[in-house]
Design a protein around this motif. Sequence first.
Motif, short mmCIF file in Angstrom:
data_model
loop_
_atom_site.label_atom_id
_atom_site.label_comp_id
_atom_site.label_asym_id
_atom_site.label_seq_id
_atom_site.Cartn_x
_atom_site.Cartn_y
_atom_site.Cartn_z
N ALA A 520 -6.16 -1.50 -3.26
CA ALA A 520 -4.95 -0.67 -4.12
C ALA A 520 -5.27 0.78 -3.85
N ALA A 521 -6.62 1.42 -3.49
CA ALA A 521 -6.92 2.83 -3.27
C ALA A 521 -6.15 3.06 -1.79
N ASN A 522 -6.42 2.46 -0.86
CA ASN A 522 -5.70 2.59 0.48
C ASN A 522 -4.15 2.64 0.30
N GLU A 523 -3.65 1.76 -0.54
CA GLU A 523 -2.04 1.80 -0.71
C GLU A 523 -1.83 3.26 -1.47
N LEU A 524 -2.52 3.58 -2.14
CA LEU A 524 -2.13 4.88 -2.89
C LEU A 524 -2.41 6.16 -2.17
N ARG A 525 -3.31 6.02 -1.12
CA ARG A 525 -3.67 7.03 -0.05
C ARG A 525 -2.52 7.09 0.91
N ARG A 526 -1.80 5.87 1.27
CA ARG A 526 -0.89 5.73 1.99
C ARG A 526 0.39 6.67 1.95
N ARG A 527 0.49 6.70 0.62
CA ARG A 527 1.46 7.52 -0.02
C ARG A 527 2.91 6.76 0.33
N GLN A 528 2.91 5.55 0.16
CA GLN A 528 4.13 4.75 0.63
C GLN A 528 4.71 4.19 -0.95
N LEU A 529 4.11 4.50 -1.94
CA LEU A 529 4.53 3.69 -3.16
C LEU A 529 5.69 4.73 -4.08
N SER A 530 6.76 4.87 -2.97
CA SER A 530 7.83 5.38 -3.93
C SER A 530 8.47 4.41 -4.73
N SER A 531 9.68 5.00 -5.40
CA SER A 531 10.42 4.03 -6.29
C SER A 531 10.92 2.55 -5.42
N VAL A 532 11.33 3.21 -4.36
CA VAL A 532 11.96 1.92 -3.69
C VAL A 532 10.96 0.59 -3.23
N ALA A 533 9.84 1.29 -3.03
CA ALA A 533 8.67 -0.12 -2.65
C ALA A 533 8.45 -0.64 -4.05
N TYR A 534 8.39 -0.03 -5.18
CA TYR A 534 8.37 -1.01 -6.56
C TYR A 534 9.53 -1.93 -6.76
N LEU A 535 10.60 -1.62 -6.16
CA LEU A 535 11.73 -2.51 -6.51
C LEU A 535 12.07 -3.66 -5.66
N SER A 536 10.74 -3.89 -4.89
CA SER A 536 10.94 -5.05 -3.85
C SER A 536 10.70 -6.06 -4.66
N ASP A 537 11.04 -7.35 -4.27
CA ASP A 537 10.81 -8.62 -5.12
C ASP A 537 9.28 -9.30 -4.82
N GLN A 538 8.74 -8.53 -3.82
CA GLN A 538 7.23 -8.76 -3.52
C GLN A 538 6.35 -7.92 -3.94
#
Length: 620
Positions: A520-538
Amino acid sequence: MKVIPLLLLALLVTGCSAVHVRDAPVESYFATRHSDVLTDGHLSASSRESLLTLGLDARACIKDSRPCLSRLGASSGLDDEHRLAALAELHLSDALAADRQRVAQTLPPAALDDYVQAARFSYAYLFFTARDPGSRAFEDRQTQVRDFYSFATERLTSVLFASVGREHTTASPQVQLDDAAIHIGEVRLRLPRGAAPQELLPASRLQVEGIRNTYRRDGFGAPFVAVAAPPDTASTSATLFEPLFLSATVVLRFPGTTLDEVLNAPDAMLDVYDPYRDETVQLGRSTVPLSANFTAAYALWLSRSEFRREAGRALFGRSAALSQPRIYPMQPYDPARRTIVMIHGLASSPEGWVNLVNEIMGDATLRSRYQVWEVFYPTNLPIPENVRNIRAALLDALQTLDPDGTAPASRHMTLVGHSMGGVIARLLVVDSADAMWQTLFDHPVAGEQRRRLAVLEPYLTLSPLPQVDRAIFLASPHRGSPLAHAWIGRTAMRFVRLPASILHTLGAVADVVATELPRAANELRRRQLSSVAYLSDQDRYLRATSMLPIAPAVTYHSIIGRVDPNVELTRSSDGVVPYASAHLDGAASEQVVTSGHSVQNTAAAILAIRNILREEGTPE
């Protein structure tokens, strides 16, 4: 032979009638009935009849009204209604003639006095003659006289405001004209910080485009839009923005309890009403509805706010102005009216609600029960961050407006969310307890570990807003959308940018969880967690929150779109959100509308929402 010409002449004379009757188009009949100085510049049929009764020519009276006004003022050959109506129209004709020749916004004093007199005689006709307005309800002349009054009041108010309005507040409430003094009377319109309006615009002059309907209330008075000056930066709340565009109705009244007193009153009183609070006004012996325009102020606010442009800039990280949610009440706060909170979707803004909000404010029943707040927030932020921020903004607004939390406005709130806004609305009324912690760590988290990870508390411990007791979800991807991780979603994520403040927050959270949650820390640091990513069904977060129960005290409804009604419901979609993602078990109602993703703009969805609000908004 001499008799024959005489006989022929007699036949000719007796055989020719001076009166002729012919068929005429129905349009000309109605045009004649409704013709007056406001519609086509000619005196109305009623005024022409009154002038002819006195042996006066209407065309001559238009050219020089003084002899005609004198005869009408002194005449005993007409009843009061005919006399006053004709006096009002002649004065209005003179005022209009001078108005057409004005320079800039200035008017000669005589024209202002003519507007006052037109309003005075109209006012006297309507409320101080033998018959009351109800007795003349079906008469065209009364409608015309009411319009004379409204226009005269509108024009007089506009000119006075343009010339001296900003200098004459309640501290200096009088304007002296040649024949009357205009006093500022009761001002029931609640402007922010009690300031005078910066602009006062006649609603009749505002042509509204881009909204399906324009809602008015027929009645007495002149509808306006009052535009308040924006507050100084130092006094601006971070989240709660006072309404600056307000509906107003101006009434010019003349003191007196008898016809003679009204006609001879040296003063006039100009009152300003809030049509949302004031539905009627007492004039003479009559209680009459106040005229109003409920769409003009809302439309002007939207047209000047440039929400769409600001939303786009924020989405792509090109604007620092929209970094936190903003709460926009549509009217001054009313503690007695229940509050509807509108939360728009991805890449949208308050403009996305244009027709729905207008229909709510245009519905007399709903308008009396509800007030509307619109949330404008940066849709590029991760959903958990927006849930946290919008929750805080709403609580801050409620604390500011209702510190004790006892008003119906803050005890019976309705959330209405579209698309991602519906996901956020749902997360504001769920109770997660420890479920999110358990899901993220695969084991209970307590004690020292819970304290060490306290930075996650606002994101993982979700509790329902206690002020909310109902919610309406429109085309909301509670379980995500496959488009978010398809090529279109991946492409969008390349362009969506997060502000520096959020990147800093994500980095700080990553540092805290790095030991226990390295992935999870790596995902946060990749800075890709915009709203669009959170809207995925995955998306892991969305899948986990979709299992959380909505609070038992909250009644909720779903309105879902599907493009093709021939497709099996469980396999249908609105083109963005599948039915399976938008459906919620336990909903008090679910309506499926043939529509694309913008279901909130459809007539069927708006009607369904109005019905829900009517049924559930019955006063206690």
